[in-house]
Design a protein around this motif. Structure first.
Motif, PDB file in Angstrom:
ATOM      1  N   LEU A 118       4.278 -32.183  22.395  1.00 56.61           N
ATOM      2  CA  LEU A 118       5.277 -31.867  21.375  1.00 56.61           C
ATOM      3  C   LEU A 118       5.446 -30.356  21.300  1.00 56.61           C
ATOM      4  CD1 LEU A 118       3.602 -34.565  20.066  1.00 56.61           C
ATOM      5  CD2 LEU A 118       5.631 -34.373  18.626  1.00 56.61           C
ATOM      6  N   PRO A 119       6.562 -29.882  20.759  1.00 55.05           N
ATOM      7  CA  PRO A 119       6.784 -28.443  20.645  1.00 55.05           C
ATOM      8  C   PRO A 119       5.683 -27.770  19.837  1.00 55.05           C
ATOM      9  CG  PRO A 119       8.806 -29.666  20.221  1.00 55.05           C
ATOM     10  CD  PRO A 119       7.710 -30.670  20.272  1.00 55.05           C
ATOM     11  N   ALA A 120       5.507 -26.500  20.077  1.00 51.90           N
ATOM     12  CA  ALA A 120       4.490 -25.726  19.368  1.00 51.90           C
ATOM     13  C   ALA A 120       4.725 -25.809  17.864  1.00 51.90           C
ATOM     14  CB  ALA A 120       4.531 -24.265  19.828  1.00 51.90           C
ATOM     15  N   GLY A 121       3.646 -25.944  17.113  1.00 54.98           N
ATOM     16  CA  GLY A 121       3.734 -25.995  15.665  1.00 54.98           C
ATOM     17  C   GLY A 121       3.765 -27.395  15.097  1.00 54.98           C
ATOM     18  N   PHE A 122       4.003 -28.410  15.934  1.00 52.38           N
ATOM     19  CA  PHE A 122       4.047 -29.776  15.428  1.00 52.38           C
ATOM     20  C   PHE A 122       2.639 -30.351  15.326  1.00 52.38           C
ATOM     21  CE2 PHE A 122       8.491 -29.553  15.935  1.00 52.38           C
ATOM     22  CZ  PHE A 122       9.033 -30.603  15.210  1.00 52.38           C
ATOM     23  N   ALA A 123       2.373 -31.002  14.209  1.00 49.85           N
ATOM     24  CA  ALA A 123       1.060 -31.590  13.947  1.00 49.85           C
ATOM     25  C   ALA A 123       1.188 -33.100  13.803  1.00 49.85           C
ATOM     26  CB  ALA A 123       0.460 -30.988  12.681  1.00 49.85           C
ATOM     27  N   PHE A 124       0.161 -33.807  14.212  1.00 49.14           N
ATOM     28  CA  PHE A 124       0.112 -35.252  14.034  1.00 49.14           C
ATOM     29  C   PHE A 124       0.036 -35.572  12.548  1.00 49.14           C
ATOM     30  CE2 PHE A 124      -2.624 -39.020  13.446  1.00 49.14           C
ATOM     31  CZ  PHE A 124      -1.796 -39.983  14.017  1.00 49.14           C
ATOM     32  N   GLU A 125       0.785 -36.596  12.135  1.00 49.39           N
ATOM     33  CA  GLU A 125       0.801 -36.968  10.725  1.00 49.39           C
ATOM     34  C   GLU A 125       0.084 -38.280  10.466  1.00 49.39           C
ATOM     35  OE1 GLU A 125       3.999 -37.022   7.077  1.00 49.39           O
ATOM     36  OE2 GLU A 125       4.731 -37.225   9.126  1.00 49.39           O
ATOM     37  N   ASN A 148      19.569 -28.769  10.030  1.00 51.38           N
ATOM     38  CA  ASN A 148      18.881 -29.598  11.007  1.00 51.38           C
ATOM     39  C   ASN A 148      19.840 -30.622  11.596  1.00 51.38           C
ATOM     40  OD1 ASN A 148      16.465 -28.350  10.690  1.00 51.38           O
ATOM     41  ND2 ASN A 148      15.399 -30.078   9.758  1.00 51.38           N
ATOM     42  N   LEU A 149      19.645 -30.954  12.858  1.00 47.47           N
ATOM     43  CA  LEU A 149      20.308 -32.106  13.444  1.00 47.47           C
ATOM     44  C   LEU A 149      19.380 -33.309  13.276  1.00 47.47           C
ATOM     45  CD1 LEU A 149      21.731 -30.639  16.784  1.00 47.47           C
ATOM     46  CD2 LEU A 149      22.948 -31.056  14.633  1.00 47.47           C
ATOM     47  N   VAL A 201      10.739 -52.091  22.982  1.00 47.14           N
ATOM     48  CA  VAL A 201      11.758 -51.294  22.304  1.00 47.14           C
ATOM     49  C   VAL A 201      11.080 -50.110  21.615  1.00 47.14           C
ATOM     50  CG1 VAL A 201      13.452 -51.233  20.439  1.00 47.14           C
ATOM     51  CG2 VAL A 201      13.352 -53.207  21.959  1.00 47.14           C
ATOM     52  N   VAL A 202      11.544 -48.908  21.923  1.00 49.37           N
ATOM     53  CA  VAL A 202      11.039 -47.689  21.301  1.00 49.37           C
ATOM     54  C   VAL A 202      12.116 -47.155  20.369  1.00 49.37           C
ATOM     55  CG1 VAL A 202      10.231 -45.327  21.674  1.00 49.37           C
ATOM     56  CG2 VAL A 202       9.559 -47.145  23.256  1.00 49.37           C
ATOM     57  N   SER A 203      11.789 -47.069  19.083  1.00 50.92           N
ATOM     58  CA  SER A 203      12.727 -46.560  18.084  1.00 50.92           C
ATOM     59  C   SER A 203      12.290 -45.164  17.651  1.00 50.92           C
ATOM     60  CB  SER A 203      12.777 -47.484  16.870  1.00 50.92           C
ATOM     61  OG  SER A 203      13.193 -48.775  17.244  1.00 50.92           O
ATOM     62  N   VAL A 204      13.254 -44.265  17.509  1.00 47.31           N
ATOM     63  CA  VAL A 204      12.942 -42.905  17.103  1.00 47.31           C
ATOM     64  C   VAL A 204      13.795 -42.510  15.905  1.00 47.31           C
ATOM     65  CG1 VAL A 204      12.225 -42.186  19.404  1.00 47.31           C
ATOM     66  CG2 VAL A 204      14.602 -41.875  18.700  1.00 47.31           C
ATOM     67  N   SER A 205      13.197 -41.705  15.050  1.00 45.83           N
ATOM     68  CA  SER A 205      13.911 -41.038  13.961  1.00 45.83           C
ATOM     69  C   SER A 205      13.487 -39.586  14.009  1.00 45.83           C
ATOM     70  CB  SER A 205      13.544 -41.670  12.611  1.00 45.83           C
ATOM     71  OG  SER A 205      14.168 -40.971  11.544  1.00 45.83           O
ATOM     72  N   VAL A 206      14.449 -38.660  14.132  1.00 42.33           N
ATOM     73  CA  VAL A 206      14.111 -37.270  14.380  1.00 42.33           C
ATOM     74  C   VAL A 206      15.016 -36.359  13.569  1.00 42.33           C
ATOM     75  CG1 VAL A 206      15.634 -37.182  16.393  1.00 42.33           C
ATOM     76  CG2 VAL A 206      13.761 -35.525  16.194  1.00 42.33           C
ATOM     77  N   SER A 207      14.463 -35.246  13.127  1.00 51.05           N
ATOM     78  CA  SER A 207      15.216 -34.212  12.425  1.00 51.05           C
ATOM     79  C   SER A 207      14.628 -32.860  12.801  1.00 51.05           C
ATOM     80  CB  SER A 207      15.142 -34.414  10.909  1.00 51.05           C
ATOM     81  OG  SER A 207      15.747 -33.332  10.218  1.00 51.05           O
ATOM     82  N   ALA A 208      15.482 -31.957  13.321  1.00 46.04           N
ATOM     83  CA  ALA A 208      14.990 -30.645  13.756  1.00 46.04           C
ATOM     84  C   ALA A 208      16.165 -29.748  14.103  1.00 46.04           C
ATOM     85  CB  ALA A 208      14.068 -30.791  14.971  1.00 46.04           C
ATOM     86  N   LYS A 209      15.883 -28.474  14.308  1.00 43.46           N
ATOM     87  CA  LYS A 209      16.889 -27.565  14.842  1.00 43.46           C
ATOM     88  C   LYS A 209      17.242 -28.010  16.258  1.00 43.46           C
ATOM     89  CE  LYS A 209      16.853 -24.901  11.195  1.00 43.46           C
ATOM     90  NZ  LYS A 209      17.999 -24.893  10.256  1.00 43.46           N
ATOM     91  N   GLU A 210      18.415 -27.595  16.746  1.00 42.69           N
ATOM     92  CA  GLU A 210      18.932 -28.166  17.987  1.00 42.69           C
ATOM     93  C   GLU A 210      17.981 -28.037  19.163  1.00 42.69           C
ATOM     94  OE1 GLU A 210      22.950 -28.116  20.774  1.00 42.69           O
ATOM     95  OE2 GLU A 210      22.757 -26.707  19.094  1.00 42.69           O
ATOM     96  N   SER A 211      17.490 -26.829  19.414  1.00 43.83           N
ATOM     97  CA  SER A 211      16.633 -26.646  20.589  1.00 43.83           C
ATOM     98  C   SER A 211      15.352 -27.472  20.473  1.00 43.83           C
ATOM     99  CB  SER A 211      16.292 -25.169  20.771  1.00 43.83           C
ATOM    100  OG  SER A 211      15.619 -24.669  19.626  1.00 43.83           O
ATOM    101  N   THR A 212      14.791 -27.508  19.282  1.00 40.05           N
ATOM    102  CA  THR A 212      13.566 -28.286  19.067  1.00 40.05           C
ATOM    103  C   THR A 212      13.835 -29.776  19.182  1.00 40.05           C
ATOM    104  OG1 THR A 212      12.747 -26.567  17.574  1.00 40.05           O
ATOM    105  CG2 THR A 212      11.681 -28.710  17.460  1.00 40.05           C
TER     106      THR A 212
END
Length: 428
Positions: free
Chosen positions: A293-300, A392-393, A406-417
């Motif tokens: 994952l991108p730098a700064g992301f932590a497991f929740e 955020n996108l 089936v893999v479902s995703v929900s994501v929110s972040a700045k575009e590059s991230t």
């Protein structure tokens, strides 16, 4: 049924509000708690509403584990006499009468299905056995004239957790929910209520416009049965029927029981919280999670759920208000399955960015699309993106793999991230 659909099932909540709510959720443990009491309620309400919809194009074959759908064995502890069960309609004036208070206000309560839950049909025989009868009647009223839909929800021990009876009478509808030992909880609680007495048992009855809610508890200890009887669009005929149901349930020579519906054959189940290493080590599931994952992301958090008709693992990561949730599902429904070239079925802006008028036949795929893994590209995902007030996108969608996962995703972040977070899905 996906989380967004569950919200709509109760309140017809606007899509933008749901998605905006997702993007505004703070980090840490609140990510998993943000759906709160409403989502927990909806999982119960929507559980019996799942239907398979036919598609113009055949979906990939999905292997489902075979399950035994046998009806529960009915062994009533007591059977009423034929005169009691099949007697003439008891005059309403001879029954105790409900006293209603006018309700005002409501609030959400928290309901979650029990560990190991599974569903079974409630046969006519099993339904009658709840009142200790061979053939059901409520104070002589024959319910076969009603449109009834019934269901049993069991816990992981094989004991009935809820018996749910939905009925339609003309323009009115009612739901009788029964549970062992206590009055069933509900998503919406109306304040107020007046207590009256039916054969020595206290009954609380409330009227809120054309809505009626009645609650009572018969018996004590493990053999007690609680009831919540709710009705909408109530007429005099409906109100009379509710009185008969309450009277039949509480009469001194009558019976209200659930223990006879217990089953011995309990489907295998598992529900637990996992660490990140444990989630990644889950065979058949962990390999679908993002490796980096991108730098700064932590497991929740991560959760594993296995039971009848469900087999999934979900994990999430966060960095401030940016977040990624991934659910790997082996028993997912495919109602939103869509091909990449069918943009009219999933493009967020195809029908306008504000209050889009989506055709009914495209609603499933437009609201929660599932793409074929071999067709997923950055251009396809871009058609699903929206922007929050925070810049955020965000998006949510699912991906079907050739093995049926089936893999479902929900994501929110700045575009590059955001594109870094979703890179594990992109092979094209």
């Amino acid at each position: 049924m996906k989380k967004e659909e569950l919200f709509r099932a109760v309140g017809k909540i606007d899509d933008a509000l749901i998605e905006e709510f997702e993007t505004q959720a703070p980090s840490s443990n609140k990510h998993w708690a943000r759906y709160g009491a409403l989502a927990a309620c909806v999982c119960l309400l929507a559980a019996g509403a799942l239907v398979w919809l036919s598609k113009d194009r055949a979906a990939l074959p999905i292997a489902q584990p075979a399950t035994e759908q046998a009806a529960p064995t009915v062994q009533p502890t007591t059977i009423l006499s034929s005169e009691q069960a099949q007697g003439a309609l008891t005059p309403l004036a001879e029954l105790p009468q409900l006293s209603y208070a006018e309700g005002d206000g409501e609030m959400a309560a928290d309901i979650a299905l029990p560990d190991g839950y599974f569903f079974r049909d409630l046969t006519d025989e099993a339904l009658a056995s709840i009142w200790g009868m061979e053939t059901l009647s409520w104070e002589g009223y024959d319910p076969s004239a009603l449109e009834l839909q019934t269901e049993l929800i069991y816990d992981g021990t094989g004991r009935v957790w809820r018996a749910i009876i939905n009925g339609t009478l003309g323009e009115s509808n009612f739901t009788l929910t029964l549970s062992p030992e206590r009055v069933p909880s509900t998503c919406i609680i109306y304040e107020g209520g007046m207590t009256c007495e039916f054969y020595g048992t206290d009954v609380t009855a409330l009227r809120f416009g054309s809505h009626i809610e009645i609650t009572f508890l018969r018996g004590e200890g493990e053999n007690a049965v609680g009831a919540r009887l709710e009705a909408n669009g109530v007429t005099e005929e409906t109100e009379a029927l509710l009185t008969r149901i309450v009277s039949q349930s509480l009469r001194e020579d009558g019976i209200l029981q659930l223990d006879q519906l217990k089953v011995e054959a309990v489907p295998a189940w598992r529900r637990e919280t996992l660490t990140e290493p444990q989630a990644r080590a889950e065979t058949g599931f962990g390999e679908y999670l993002p490796e980096t994952l991108p730098a700064g992301f932590a497991f929740e958090a991560a959760f594993r759920d296995l039971g009848e008709d469900r087999n999934w693992l979900s994990a999430s990561w966060y960095n401030g208000y940016a977040n990624l949730s991934v659910t790997v599902d082996k028993c997912a429904d495919l109602r939103g399955l869509v091909h990449a070239d069918e943009i009219e079925k999933y493009d967020r802006d195809y029908y306008g960015a504000e209050k889009p008028d989506v055709p009914d036949e495209y609603w499933e795929s437009w609201s929660s699309p599932t793409f074929y893994a071999e067709e997923l590209t950055k251009e396809v995902i871009a058609r699903r993106l929206s922007e929050s007030d925070m810049g955020n996108l965000y998006t949510h969608f699912s991906v079907l793999y050739p093995d049926g996962t089936v893999v479902s995703v929900s994501v929110s972040a700045k575009e590059s991230t955001l594109w870094q977070l979703l890179s594990f899905l992109l092979t094209n």
